[in-house]
Design a protein around this motif. Structure first.
Motif: not given
Length: 772
Positions: A76, A79, A97, A198, A359
């Motif tokens: 994470q 990311g 996410k 998103d 993401m």
């Protein structure tokens, strides 16, 4: 370049970002974790900065542990670093996410940059802003959220925060409204800085061709019900024909004669152009738009269904003539119509932001488009736990009926073992048809589609319960993970379940985990992957299988010339590799066509965007300065001097500003209407003469754009000369600045069967359909 670097470049997926630098930072952060845990809350807040990325990772991880009860995994944080570097992070479903995005947004904010976290709907914007709120507060970052019902003051306050969560459509609508304000204080949006998106593939690709529109009130554009009644009586094949892509329908010679007989007119006479247009629009509404596939009827209104998400597309409508025709077809009252005052595509909206990142779980399938249209690269983040989901080969059947029988048998077999099953369907009609089959088989099921999408979070959250059968339309952007054993919606990924839930989870895991069944391939392999990814989250057991047939819409539409004459099993199943190739080939053709249509839409809107940008430079100068007053003093000096003497310099400057703003807006609305007519009409002329429609469009649109500002200025000067004034002020009524009595926003589904420029691409399917 060293040997290890060369090897990494060799095995790295094309178009992806090297994760090694991010992983090194996260490893460094791990060495600091014990020290950071000793900090007080105040010390943690005071230490939140991004000059040292490893320190920020350590502080962000500890802040999440204290406020959310969750310690972010290393992946994470990788990311998060990818997002902070301006990439799209591909993270599988269930990998957290939302938390990675929140940490990245906080990082940008701590650099002094305002962040807009763009979601796909109101529910996710509010949920994530409130869910991540404690984390932001501990990091010293302010947050807000915007929804469809937010007031102007609430929007202004939300956008003033360091991080603002909002649906991408609401940010676009606020931009459009800001472009028409006549007082700078009425604007709500700040200057764009960072867009963190998103479900980036859904927003940047699926919705890139859907313009956001600001409309002004006009009279109701009701469609004459005679036309709906008339086309309903016409016979397919005899009176009208549909092209192979199901994007266009035309009257045959016999159909023309029948319509002329019924209406008593020469349909193609110049004076009957309006009648011809009305008949064609009614025909398109009757033949090409299907209830419970393209739209549903709810609360006495037509509600469009998002093709990529399988849910009601809020605030979305077709162009007014087509919208009215569908309402007439369904015998409903006409909804308000109006002229388009301004519009913006999602692609243009995102392009305003100097920094962009996003993401999603499925970015690689559209990596080329994300790079070509947005300059974004993909960082493929490995899962925290290896995926052990079993993805079985497709089961192919000769007919749709054979396929549906096999699907019910597969569901019944899984259900008998206590295994939960999630079935992804293409549209509302198919979901309800399958639900009826399951009911006849004595199987209890829950249906999630556009008719009950308000209940989606609760339905999806329980889709992992023992023996659950959930039938759903497109799963993209649902925003809720499916937990084995079931779990409350919005619960934090990674937290420990209750003991009862653990017991249910163990039973489901022992049965093989969630089984995902696709009732057919979608037009994009990315959508297949989104459905498949609902199973096997965080190392859970699970499985997926797709059932397809040679009668599926994907095959008949995108591979109409491919035939199979080989053997078929008694139950209709086909195991031939050549037949399987047909399904995959049809999907590849569909993806190629969608990409070319995306490019084509961008080519038209690029020119419009350049013209809009030039006008906005002028409008901003008028709104925020004395540009209009100086222009009137120069172009109408006598009148300007007389008005100043009578009413004062400030009143004259304000009147000049209002007049020029009005005519800039009026000319832009007229220009958009001209371009819309031009784009449609240009093809009727260019196709017959073998010309390039885009070249012909630019040939007329470019000169029209160059006349835009001079025309607006000339109209403003004429109106200024007509002003009268007295000691009490200037009478602006004489200038006739009649703005719309009401405005509203919506997304225009820019012709579901393709506008005429898209129909001009009829050769695409044959071009992409050639075997290489």
């Amino acid at each position: 370049m060293g040997l290890r670097d060369r090897f990494r470049r060799l095995v790295q997926k094309p178009g992806t970002v090297d994760l090694a630098p991010f992983q090194a930072v996260v490893a460094d952060a791990g060495t600091r974790e014990d020290r950071v845990r000793e900090l007080t809350d105040d010390e943690l807040t005071a230490g939140a900065f991004v000059d040292d990325l490893a320190e920020f990772c350590a502080i962000g991880r500890e802040a999440a542990r204290r406020t959310l009860g969750e310690r972010p995994y290393d992946v994470q944080l990788v990311g998060m670093l990818a997002l902070l570097s301006g990439h799209v992070a591909e993270m599988a479903t269930g990998e957290g996410k939302t938390l990675a995005g929140a940490l990245a947004a906080a990082g940008y904010a701590l650099r002094g940059e305002r962040v807009h976290v763009m979601s796909v709907n109101d529910y996710l914007a509010r949920r994530d802003a409130e869910w991540m709120g404690p984390l932001y507060r501990m990091l010293g970052v302010s947050t807000g959220w915007v929804g469809q019902a937010s007031t102007p003051d609430e929007r202004r306050a939300a956008y003033a925060a360091d991080v603002t969560y909002a649906p991408v459509s609401e940010i676009g609508f606020d931009l459009l409204r800001d472009r028409l304000v006549t007082d700078p204080a009425d604007a709500v949006l700040p200057e764009p800085a960072v867009a963190l998106i998103d479900e980036a593939d859904s927003v940047l690709v699926d919705e890139a061709m859907v313009p956001l529109v600001l409309a002004g009130a006009t009279e109701l554009a009701e469609a004459d019900p005679r036309y709906a009644d008339l086309v309903r009586r016409l016979r397919p094949g005899l009176h009208h024909a549909v092209d192979t892509e199901a994007r266009n329908v035309t009257l045959t010679a016999a159909g023309t004669r029948e319509v002329e007989r019924a209406l008593g007119v020469d349909l193609y006479a110049a004076e009957n152009l309006a009648v011809l247009t009305a008949v064609n629009v009614a025909l398109h509404a009757e033949v090409l738009l299907h209830r419970d596939v393209d739209y549903i009827v709810r609360d006495g209104a037509v509600k469009l269904i998002s093709e990529s998400r399988g849910r009601v597309a809020l605030l979305q409508r077709w162009p007014d003539g087509l919208q009215a025709a569908v309402e007439a077809k369904e015998a409903l009252a006409a909804s308000p119509s109006g002229e388009i005052l301004d519009s913006v595509t999602v692609q243009e909206l995102i392009g305003r932001y100097p920094a962009r990142c996003g993401m999603t779980g499925t970015a690689m399938a559209v990596s080329g488009q994300l790079t070509e249209f947005y300059g974004l690269e993909i960082a493929v983040i490995p899962p925290n736990e290896p995926c052990v989901r079993r993805d079985d080969p497709d089961l192919l059947y000769a007919t749709s009926a054979d396929k549906e029988v096999a699907i019910v048998e597969e569901i019944a077999a899984a259900h008998a073992t206590g295994r939960p099953v999630l079935i992804g369907t293409a549209d509302v009609a198919e979901s309800e048809r399958l639900a009826r089959r399951l009911a006849r088989a004595g199987l209890d099921r829950v249906v999630l589609n556009a008719k009950n999408d308000a209940e989606e979070a609760a339905i999806i959250a329980e889709a992992g319960a023992p023996g659950a059968i959930t039938v759903s339309t497109q799963m993209a952007g649902r925003g809720t993970d499916i937990r084995l054993g079931g779990g409350p919606p919005g619960s934090v990924p990674g937290t420990a379940p209750a003991s009862a839930g653990a017991s249910a989870r163990d039973r489901v895991a022992a049965a093989g985990g969630l089984l995902v069944i696709g009732t057919g391939r979608y037009h994009s392999s990315r959508l297949d992957d989104q459905l498949r990814g609902r199973a096997g989250r965080q190392g859970d057991p699970g499985g997926s299988v797709f059932f397809t047939s040679l009668q599926d819409d994907l095959v008949t539409r995108f591979a109409p010339d491919e035939t199979y004459k080989g053997p078929t099993e008694p139950d209709g199943r086909i195991d031939d590799k050549g037949a399987r190739w047909i399904v995959g080939h049809a999907q590849r053709v569909a993806e190629g066509v969608d990409l070319e249509l995306h490019r084509n839409t961008w080519r038209y809107n690029h020119l419009i965007g350049l013209q809009r940008r030039e006008l906005l430079v002028e409008r901003t100068a008028v709104l925020q300065g004395d540009h209009a007053d100086r222009m009137m003093a120069e172009d109408a000096p006598d009148r300007h001097a007389a008005l100043v003497e009578a009413a004062g310099a400030d009143a004259v400057a304000d009147a000049a500003r209002q007049i020029l703003l009005y005519h800039l807006d009026r000319c832009w609305a007229d220009h958009l209407a001209f371009l819309a007519d031009l784009r449609e009409g240009i093809h009727l002329r260019s196709l017959g003469r073998g010309l390039d429609p885009l070249v012909e469009f630019n040939r007329e649109a470019v000169p029209a754009g160059k006349r835009l500002l001079p025309d607006a200025r000339a109209r403003a000067v004429t109106a200024f000369r007509a002003l009268t004034a007295s000691a009490s002020g200037i009478d602006l009524d004489a200038a006739e600045l009649k703005r719309p009595s009401a405005t509203w926003t919506y997304l225009v589904h820019d012709n579901p069967f393709g506008s005429l420029d898209e129909r001009a691409l009829k050769g695409l399917i044959s071009m992409f359909g050639r075997r290489h």
